[in-house]
Design a protein around this motif. Structure first.
Motif, short mmCIF file in Angstrom:
data_model
loop_
_atom_site.label_atom_id
_atom_site.label_comp_id
_atom_site.label_asym_id
_atom_site.label_seq_id
_atom_site.Cartn_x
_atom_site.Cartn_y
_atom_site.Cartn_z
N GLY A 171 48.68 30.25 43.15
CA GLY A 171 48.56 28.85 43.57
C GLY A 171 47.45 28.13 42.83
O GLY A 171 47.62 26.96 42.44
N ASP A 172 46.31 28.79 42.61
CA ASP A 172 45.21 28.16 41.88
C ASP A 172 45.59 27.85 40.44
O ASP A 172 45.14 26.84 39.88
CB ASP A 172 43.98 29.06 41.91
CG ASP A 172 43.39 29.22 43.31
OD1 ASP A 172 43.75 28.39 44.18
OD2 ASP A 172 42.61 30.15 43.53
N ARG A 173 46.40 28.70 39.85
CA ARG A 173 46.81 28.50 38.45
C ARG A 173 48.10 27.69 38.33
O ARG A 173 48.60 27.47 37.23
CB ARG A 173 47.01 29.86 37.77
CG ARG A 173 45.75 30.72 37.73
CD ARG A 173 46.02 32.03 37.05
NE ARG A 173 44.85 32.90 37.06
CZ ARG A 173 44.78 34.10 36.47
NH1 ARG A 173 45.86 34.56 35.82
NH2 ARG A 173 43.70 34.82 36.51
N GLU A 174 48.64 27.28 39.51
CA GLU A 174 49.90 26.52 39.54
C GLU A 174 51.02 27.28 38.85
O GLU A 174 51.79 26.74 38.05
CB GLU A 174 49.71 25.14 38.90
CG GLU A 174 48.69 24.28 39.65
CD GLU A 174 48.56 22.90 39.05
OE1 GLU A 174 49.15 22.66 37.98
OE2 GLU A 174 47.87 22.06 39.65
N LEU A 175 51.10 28.57 39.16
CA LEU A 175 52.13 29.44 38.60
C LEU A 175 53.06 29.92 39.71
O LEU A 175 52.68 29.99 40.87
CB LEU A 175 51.50 30.66 37.92
CG LEU A 175 50.61 30.41 36.69
CD1 LEU A 175 49.97 31.72 36.26
CD2 LEU A 175 51.42 29.82 35.55
N ASP A 176 54.27 30.25 39.33
CA ASP A 176 55.17 30.93 40.25
C ASP A 176 54.57 32.30 40.52
O ASP A 176 54.18 33.02 39.60
CB ASP A 176 56.56 31.05 39.63
CG ASP A 176 57.60 31.54 40.64
OD1 ASP A 176 57.32 32.57 41.29
OD2 ASP A 176 58.65 30.89 40.79
N ARG A 177 54.51 32.69 41.79
CA ARG A 177 53.87 33.96 42.15
C ARG A 177 54.56 35.14 41.48
O ARG A 177 53.94 36.20 41.28
CB ARG A 177 53.89 34.15 43.66
CG ARG A 177 55.26 34.04 44.28
CD ARG A 177 55.21 34.15 45.78
NE ARG A 177 54.78 35.47 46.20
CZ ARG A 177 54.78 35.87 47.47
NH1 ARG A 177 55.12 35.02 48.42
NH2 ARG A 177 54.42 37.09 47.79
N ARG A 178 55.82 34.98 41.05
CA ARG A 178 56.53 36.08 40.40
C ARG A 178 56.00 36.36 39.00
O ARG A 178 56.29 37.40 38.41
CB ARG A 178 58.03 35.77 40.35
CG ARG A 178 58.70 35.77 41.73
CD ARG A 178 60.12 35.27 41.67
NE ARG A 178 60.17 33.86 41.30
CZ ARG A 178 61.29 33.15 41.20
NH1 ARG A 178 62.47 33.72 41.47
NH2 ARG A 178 61.26 31.88 40.85
N TRP A 179 55.22 35.41 38.44
CA TRP A 179 54.65 35.61 37.11
C TRP A 179 53.46 36.57 37.14
O TRP A 179 53.03 37.05 36.08
CB TRP A 179 54.21 34.28 36.52
CG TRP A 179 55.36 33.47 35.98
CD1 TRP A 179 56.11 32.58 36.66
CD2 TRP A 179 55.89 33.51 34.66
NE1 TRP A 179 57.09 32.04 35.86
CE2 TRP A 179 56.97 32.60 34.60
CE3 TRP A 179 55.57 34.23 33.50
CZ2 TRP A 179 57.72 32.39 33.46
CZ3 TRP A 179 56.31 34.02 32.36
CH2 TRP A 179 57.39 33.10 32.34
N ILE A 180 52.93 36.83 38.32
CA ILE A 180 51.80 37.75 38.43
C ILE A 180 52.32 39.05 39.06
O ILE A 180 52.74 39.07 40.22
CB ILE A 180 50.67 37.17 39.30
CG1 ILE A 180 50.17 35.86 38.68
CG2 ILE A 180 49.52 38.16 39.44
CD1 ILE A 180 49.04 35.20 39.45
N ALA A 181 52.27 40.11 38.29
CA ALA A 181 52.79 41.40 38.75
C ALA A 181 51.87 41.96 39.83
O ALA A 181 50.67 41.72 39.84
CB ALA A 181 52.88 42.37 37.58
N PRO A 182 52.44 42.74 40.75
CA PRO A 182 51.62 43.37 41.78
C PRO A 182 50.60 44.32 41.16
O PRO A 182 50.72 44.74 40.01
CB PRO A 182 52.65 44.13 42.63
CG PRO A 182 53.96 43.48 42.34
CD PRO A 182 53.89 43.02 40.92
#
Length: 527
Positions: free
Chosen positions: A477-488
């Motif tokens: 959210g802080d980077r205004e990215l879709d959460r799926r772009w950040i891997a677990p």
């Protein structure tokens, strides 16, 4: 001759005993020391209220003997305290005050009169009563501004009670006599009680009239029919209010056009705004418990206030805990899961004048923040999140945030909040408040009383797996990215994080995770 010597010896022994008792009382009594800063006449008046007259007389006798030793009238009076012994002693002290040029003796004489006079007051004693009363009132006027409320009340009772003693009829014809000093306090209490009762009635009347005026000002005019239209009536027209809707405020259209600062909130005035309905609380609880497993007691405490409510609104909530425990994040997630608009402020950077609205006469005029929150979401029940409430400014130059919140947190006053910019009353009673604090110490007790206070715990290492996904969503959210772009977080990354973070501050865990993500990004760019 032998009898004369025996009498002299007896008087000397009696006087020595009196002096010893009076000095011992002065040195041992904390009450006397507490009253030392008061004028002598008021000090002895309060002592006479709390002690037996003979005990107070012994104190005064010791003070007289220190200045005029071996004064026969003083010894006689200390042994038998009454008008017959006291008034001659007071007259002698007045005479010595002139002869020896010691004004202090006049003050001691007035104290002797006060302790000696009794009720009912005969015509021959009226001048003595009047003199003591004048001395008391002059002394009270000199020190009244330096006293706290409790001392001022006590001294006002005894001074004005004494002034009423000569004309008191309650003691006439009843037989016997009563010490005037004690009776003065009783009369004073009765006078003050009547004045307080009258003041309460007057205050209640003025408050009721003020509320009625505000309600009258806020009440929209009745809508006129086509055949009975009144060209001089206001053009504020409010439609019937639907279920789970509320009219926040009514204002004339001309005011909206005239003042630019009203235009941003003009769209939510004069119309019924929806209230966000309470979602399924079991789902809300499950969502929050997945992110904050260590705060399940806090979750249940917060949601208990929503049980049975058709619309989302809860009483003011104050989360208290150590820095970095995740209080602010929990407050934000509580509002988000409930579907509420969130208006966040930092208490250290806010003052009462800006939060409660800036007066229309200033060029920076602005409505109160709760109304701005309502305008942002378009519904009448947003949530105000106040971070670090204990760090709010204590200077009153621009109004203290603490003082401003007192009225907004009360249902009765928040339902009729007078906005200084719009100059109308607003219904802000559906706004919810969540505040965080590291400690309760600086927060005034009247403000603490308006909050439901709950202790917010710190997470442990066992909560790591629940915290990491929530932090990743925050980063996205802080980077205004879709959460799926950040891997677990991978197994190796988790081991590193677990070694570096063994529980405690969520803020520190966030910094560790940020370092892991930076390392991941740098590795991806190299490959």
């Amino acid at each position: 001759m032998i009898h004369d010597e025996d009498d002299a010896w007896t008087e000397a022994v009696a006087e020595a005993a009196l002096l010893s008792e009076g000095a011992a009382a002065d040195s041992a009594d904390d009450q006397y020391k507490r009253l030392e800063g008061l004028p002598r006449i008021l000090r002895y008046a309060l002592l006479a209220r709390d002690e037996f007259a003979s005990d107070t007389a012994l104190r005064l006798f010791a003070e007289i003997d220190a200045i005029c030793p071996d004064l026969a009238q003083a010894t006689t009076w200390a042994l038998v305290v009454n008008e017959d012994t006291g008034l001659p002693l007071a007259d002698e002290l007045d005479r010595l005050a002139v002869v020896r040029d010691l004004p202090l003796l006049r003050s001691l004489g007035d104290c002797v009169r006060m302790l000696s006079l009794t009720l009912p007051c005969g015509a021959e004693r009226f001048e003595a009563f009047r003199r003591v009363g004048r001395t008391m009132l002059l002394a009270f006027d000199q020190v009244a501004s330096t006293l706290d409320d409790q001392q001022r009340l006590e001294l006002e009772q005894v001074a004005y009670g004494w002034a009423a003693c000569p004309v008191a009829t309650r003691f006439d014809g009843a037989g016997g006599s009563w010490p005037a000093a004690k009776s003065a306090m009783d009369l004073g209490r009765q006078m003050v009680r009547y004045r307080i009762s009258a003041a309460k009635i007057d205050t209640a009347r003025r408050i009721r009239e003020n509320i009625e005026r505000q309600q009258e000002a806020a009440r929209p005019p009745e809508r006129s029919g086509p055949s009975g239209s009144d060209p001089t009536s206001s053009n504020v027209i409010v439609e019937p209010v639907a279920l789970h809707h509320v009219v926040v405020g009514c204002i004339d259209d001309a005011a909206i056009k005239t003042h630019k600062f009203i235009q941003p909130v003009g769209k939510i005035l004069n119309s019924a705004l929806p209230l966000v309905e309470t979602p399924a609380l079991d789902q809300v609880r499950n969502s929050l418990a997945a992110e904050f497993p260590y705060a399940i007691d806090v979750i249940d405490f917060a949601l208990a206030d929503l049980i049975g409510r058709p619309t989302a609104h809860f009483r003011p909530l104050l989360l208290v805990g150590d820095p970095g425990a995740g209080k602010s994040y929990f407050g934000r997630r509580l509002g988000e899961v409930l579907g509420l608009t969130i208006w966040r402020i930092d208490a250290a950077q806010s003052d009462g004048n800006s939060f409660g609205g800036t007066d229309r006469r200033w060029h920076s005029a602005e409505p109160c923040h709760p109304l701005l929150a309502i305008a942002r979401g378009g519904n009448a029940n947003p949530m105000i999140l106040i971070d670090e409430l204990e760090k709010a400014g204590t200077r009153s130059d621009y109004g203290r945030l603490w003082d401003c919140l007192l009225g907004l947190l009360e249902p009765e006053t928040s339902a009729r909040y007078p906005d200084p910019a719009l100059q109308i009353t607003l219904d802000l009673s559906h706004v919810s408040y969540v505040a965080t604090a590291n400690t309760l110490d600086p927060i005034p007790s009247p403000l603490r009383d308006r909050f439901r206070i709950v202790s917010f715990p710190k997470p442990s290492r066992a909560d790591l797996d629940a915290l990491l996904p929530a932090l990743l969503r925050t980063f996205a959210g802080d980077r205004e990215l879709d959460r799926r772009w950040i891997a677990p977080v991978g197994p190796d990354e988790r081991v590193v994080i677990a070694e570096a973070w063994r529980g405690g501050s969520v803020r520190r865990l966030r910094r560790i995770l940020e370092a892991i993500l930076r390392t991941r990004d740098q590795s991806a760019r190299r490959h």
